[in-house]
Design an enzyme around this catalytic site. Structure first.
Site, PDB file in Angstrom:
ATOM      1  N   LYS A 134       0.936  -1.240  -0.071  1.00 33.42           N
ATOM      2  CA  LYS A 134      -0.111  -0.128   0.018  1.00 33.42           C
ATOM      3  C   LYS A 134       0.749   1.279  -0.049  1.00 33.42           C
ATOM      4  CE  LYS A 134      -4.033  -2.391   1.000  1.00 33.42           C
ATOM      5  NZ  LYS A 134      -3.699  -3.789   1.204  1.00 33.42           N
TER       6      LYS A 134
HETATM    7  C1  PLP Z   1      -4.320  -4.822   0.694  1.00 31.71           C
HETATM    8  C2  PLP Z   1      -3.562  -6.143   0.454  1.00 31.71           C
HETATM    9  C3  PLP Z   1      -3.883  -7.117  -0.201  1.00 31.71           C
HETATM   10  C4  PLP Z   1      -5.273  -7.050  -1.190  1.00 31.71           C
HETATM   11  O1  PLP Z   1      -5.149  -5.842  -2.228  1.00 31.71           O
HETATM   12  P1  PLP Z   1      -6.275  -5.569  -2.943  1.00 31.71           P
HETATM   13  O2  PLP Z   1      -5.673  -4.316  -3.881  1.00 31.71           O
HETATM   14  O3  PLP Z   1      -7.237  -5.151  -2.114  1.00 31.71           O
HETATM   15  O4  PLP Z   1      -6.719  -6.575  -3.689  1.00 31.71           O
HETATM   16  C5  PLP Z   1      -3.089  -8.119  -0.439  1.00 31.71           C
HETATM   17  N1  PLP Z   1      -2.111  -8.593   0.446  1.00 31.71           N
HETATM   18  C6  PLP Z   1      -1.789  -7.516   1.428  1.00 31.71           C
HETATM   19  C7  PLP Z   1      -0.652  -7.805   2.434  1.00 31.71           C
HETATM   20  C8  PLP Z   1      -2.401  -6.277   1.379  1.00 31.71           C
HETATM   21  O5  PLP Z   1      -2.037  -5.435   2.305  1.00 31.71           O
END
Ligand code: PLP
Length: 467
Positions: A112
């Site tokens: 993120k």
């Molecule tokens: C947010 C997240 C996901 C999922 O990603 P999306 O974009 O919501 O599909 C997978 N793994 C981790 C560690 C995350 O923080």
């Protein structure tokens, strides 16, 4: 570049407007009116660029006139300077075919950060031009919250209200949010709820004109287009290193809200030769069912060791359905309204066939997840977090041509989920030094019931109104 809503009736916006808007006023999500396309020669010309420079080149067509190319380059340089690895998103080889793209070298140890470090700077840039102060309201299953809070803490003219399901995020994740004591950061633990409940409250607030009239409410969840745009970059970065545009590459993506894997779809629309996008889910497998049978129906959420994937309703799937279903906003609005009423819908033939051209899916149960962690450790000494392990399980079982490299997106640092990793391998990952004294710091948060009115009242009492 103009942005239009997937539900066809909200006004079109430019990049600045779409970045500040969050959800469109008709309940849809903003998408570019058309996909910018690079020729094969243009893609070949991107090979070898530093990450921040590559990012500016890929994003420029989406940003349009909202930022000059020089300013965009300054912002990407600043955003990616905070990463602990010079390559920003380094690629590691696991065996002849399998690769890992490490997306967790940012300040909060999950992918993120790649988008949110930039988004924080975009907010600051656009808010400095005047307009209303921004009230960000977001829901998190753990990683979005910490990354968004890190990106906007202490910035002027923005408050962030972050809702998380109480007791359903790891201790590292919670502390990364609640130990940020800046006055513009407001952490809310929702009692007795799942991520989907928290997300539903946030979506309702975007549609509540009593709130949106008083406050300029913005989004940091992946309903915000700018996040997806930033994530397109690392698909290019990885594929270029593995021989694109002259060679195809497949990607396996641990998926929750369908944001990260949708960014891969965008990269493909821009001309990157992607063999397959493998959507990896845990036992909360609505996307696996939708992609394999056309049945998109939400069950109840089962908590797992991969909480960022403990989701039944995937917001960004709507963007895919819009694009592969012929971009018919009116029809999609009717389909989504039906889904919101019954929590079930069938994909149309066009949607199924359009998705099947690029997407494959696989589901991993807890044993398969733990086996994948052990396999990677035995094969290469790498410790994987549970989300990444689910991606790797999908990568190894998707039946990709052995001549095609498969890149699993490593979405979190293993230390973020130390207990699960230790259970699978007997090795406890070490928290990187950049987290410092996380476990000694003071925490600040409020507990609220999972009740829309209570949460709206709390936001209204603490946010800065328009004007
Ligand atoms: C947010 C997240 C996901 C999922 O990603 P999306 O974009 O919501 O599909 C997978 N793994 C981790 C560690 C995350 O923080």
């Amino acid at each position: 570049m103009e942005y239009v809503s997937t539900r066809g009736s909200a006004p079109a916006l430019d990049f600045e407007g779409a970045t500040l808007a969050g959800l469109a006023s008709d309940g849809g999500l903003y998408v570019p009116r058309e996909w910018p396309r690079f020729t094969e020669a243009e893609i070949a010309g991107l090979a070898g660029l530093p990450y921040a420079e590559l990012a500016a080149r890929i994003m420029q067509p989406f940003v349009g006139d909202s930022l000059t190319p020089e300013r965009l380059r300054e912002l990407t340089a600043k955003a990616y300077a905070r990463f602990a690895h010079k390559a920003v998103t380094p690629l590691k080889q696991l065996d002849e075919q399998q690769w890992l793209l490490e997306l967790f070298h940012g300040p909060t140890l999950a992918f993120k950060d790649v988008a949110l470090q930039l988004l924080g700077l975009l907010f600051e840039e656009f808010l400095s031009r005047g307009g209303d102060p921004l009230t960000i309201v977001g829901a998190t299953s753990g990683d979005t919250g910490s990354a968004a809070i890190d990106a906007v803490a202490g910035r002027a003219r923005v408050d962030i209200f972050m809702l998380h399901p109480k007791g359903r995020v790891s201790d590292v994740q919670r502390r990364q949010m609640t130990t940020v004591l800046s006055p513009n950061v407001h952490n809310i633990a929702i009692e007795g709820s799942s991520f989907d409940d928290a997300q539903a409250i946030v979506k309702r607030m975007f549609g509540d004109t009593a709130m949106t009239g008083r406050f300029a409410i913005g989004a940091v969840n992946s309903i915000n287009w700018a996040r997806l745009m930033a994530q397109v970059v690392y698909y290019f970065a990885a594929a270029l290193q593995l021989g694109a545009p002259h060679r195809k590459v497949a990607f396996a993506v641990p998926t929750g809200n369908f944001g990260d894997v949708f960014a891969g779809y965008v990269a493909a629309q821009m001309g990157l030769p992607i063999e397959r996008l493998i959507v990896a889910t845990n036992v909360n497998d609505i996307l696996h069912r939708a992609l394999s049978t056309g049945d998109y129906s939400a069950g109840t959420v089962t908590p797992t060791a991969a909480p960022s994937m403990d989701i039944q309703v995937s917001s960004n799937f709507e963007r895919l359905l819009f694009d592969v279903g012929g971009r018919d906003g009116k029809a999609l609005a009717a389909q989504m309204t039906g889904f919101e009423a019954t929590r079930a819908m069938q994909l149309t033939n066009a949607q199924r066939e359009g998705a099947a051209r690029l997407f494959t899916s696989a589901r991993a149960d807890p044993d398969q997840m733990a086996q994948a962690i052990r396999w990677a450790f035995d094969a290469s000494g790498e410790l994987l977090d549970p989300h990444t392990a689910i991606g790797l399980h999908a990568a190894r079982t998707a039946g990709i041509d052995p001549a095609v490299p498969v890149v699993t997106l490593a979405t979190a640092h293993p230390a973020k989920f130390r207990d699960a990793v230790e259970r699978a391998t007997g090795h406890r990952p070490i928290l990187p030094a950049r987290l410092g004294d996380l476990f000694e710091r003071e925490e600040r948060l409020v507990d609220l019931p999972g009740d829309y009115d209570a949460i709206a009242a709390y936001v209204a009492a603490h946010a800065v109104p328009r004007g």
